[in-house]
Design a protein around this motif. Structure first.
Motif, PDB file in Angstrom:
ATOM      1  N   ILE A  29       1.123  -1.034  -0.098  1.00 10.33           N
ATOM      2  CA  ILE A  29      -0.019  -0.274   0.169  1.00 10.33           C
ATOM      3  C   ILE A  29       0.746   1.292  -0.156  1.00 10.33           C
ATOM      4  O   ILE A  29       0.416   2.139  -0.794  1.00 10.33           O
ATOM      5  CB  ILE A  29      -0.950  -0.262   1.635  1.00 10.33           C
ATOM      6  N   GLU A  32       3.674   0.803  -3.938  1.00 13.56           N
ATOM      7  CA  GLU A  32       2.688   0.181  -4.318  1.00 13.56           C
ATOM      8  C   GLU A  32       3.170  -0.405  -5.230  1.00 13.56           C
ATOM      9  O   GLU A  32       2.403  -0.835  -6.394  1.00 13.56           O
ATOM     10  CB  GLU A  32       1.675   1.141  -5.381  1.00 13.56           C
ATOM     11  N   ILE A  48      -4.668  -8.268  -0.847  1.00 18.83           N
ATOM     12  CA  ILE A  48      -5.053  -6.764  -0.536  1.00 18.83           C
ATOM     13  C   ILE A  48      -6.473  -6.731  -1.778  1.00 18.83           C
ATOM     14  O   ILE A  48      -6.788  -5.794  -2.052  1.00 18.83           O
ATOM     15  CB  ILE A  48      -3.155  -6.307  -1.652  1.00 18.83           C
ATOM     16  N   ILE A  52      -8.648  -3.137  -1.058  1.00 18.17           N
ATOM     17  CA  ILE A  52      -9.171  -2.564  -1.732  1.00 18.17           C
ATOM     18  C   ILE A  52     -10.741  -2.865  -2.117  1.00 18.17           C
ATOM     19  O   ILE A  52     -11.643  -1.195  -2.022  1.00 18.17           O
ATOM     20  CB  ILE A  52      -8.344  -2.862  -3.198  1.00 18.17           C
ATOM     21  N   ASN A  75      -2.062   3.656   6.033  1.00 23.88           N
ATOM     22  CA  ASN A  75      -2.743   2.575   4.491  1.00 23.88           C
ATOM     23  C   ASN A  75      -3.850   3.085   4.490  1.00 23.88           C
ATOM     24  O   ASN A  75      -4.445   2.999   4.047  1.00 23.88           O
ATOM     25  CB  ASN A  75      -2.235   1.144   5.121  1.00 23.88           C
ATOM     26  N   LEU A  79      -5.418   3.975   1.614  1.00 23.53           N
ATOM     27  CA  LEU A  79      -6.528   2.695   0.510  1.00 23.53           C
ATOM     28  C   LEU A  79      -7.758   4.087   0.552  1.00 23.53           C
ATOM     29  O   LEU A  79      -8.675   3.709  -0.425  1.00 23.53           O
ATOM     30  CB  LEU A  79      -6.733   1.790   1.803  1.00 23.53           C
ATOM     31  N   LEU A  83      -6.582   5.055  -3.183  1.00 22.87           N
ATOM     32  CA  LEU A  83      -6.758   4.099  -3.219  1.00 22.87           C
ATOM     33  C   LEU A  83      -8.313   3.309  -4.131  1.00 22.87           C
ATOM     34  O   LEU A  83      -8.162   3.282  -5.215  1.00 22.87           O
ATOM     35  CB  LEU A  83      -5.663   2.796  -2.997  1.00 22.87           C
TER      36      LEU A  83
END
Length: 118
Positions: A29, A32, A48, A52, A75, A79, A83
């Protein structure tokens, strides 16, 4: 027989395996892109991608579940705010595994695992 028992064991006990994957998830994370063995990359992809998918919907329940899994506030925020919105229109396939040769000591296959960017 191993009915309904999924996942690789990697010849380590369950607590070590859990912490190893937690560390790998946090590194993936944050950076990447990480380099690891091919088997660990394939197993890491399962974890993962679930995180996500969970981070696409930003609410308190999902935030608490993500924090209980990865135990890192920075993180979790990455996220949820970076992300998750990046993959709103995707239905999976957030990561890519790229083979990159063999390790020098034991000749095990190495691979890069990366989180895709749009």
């Amino acid at each position: 027989m191993r009915h309904k028992k999924k996942g690789r064991k990697f010849n380590i006990n369950s607590s070590h395996r859990k912490l190893m994957f937690r560390n790998m998830i946090n590194s993936l994370i944050y950076y990447e892109l990480i380099k690891t063995t091919l088997c660990k990359a394939k197993e890491l992809r399962i974890f993962i991608e679930k995180l996500i998918t969970r981070s696409k919907k930003n609410n308190l329940h999902n935030k608490r579940i993500l924090f209980s899994n990865i135990r890192n506030k920075k993180n979790v925020n990455k996220l949820l705010y970076i992300l998750g919105p990046r993959f709103l229109n995707f239905n999976g396939g957030y990561t890519k595994i790229i083979k990159c040769g063999f390790r020098k000591g034991d000749n095990s296959p190495l691979a890069y695992i990366k989180i895709l960017s749009n």
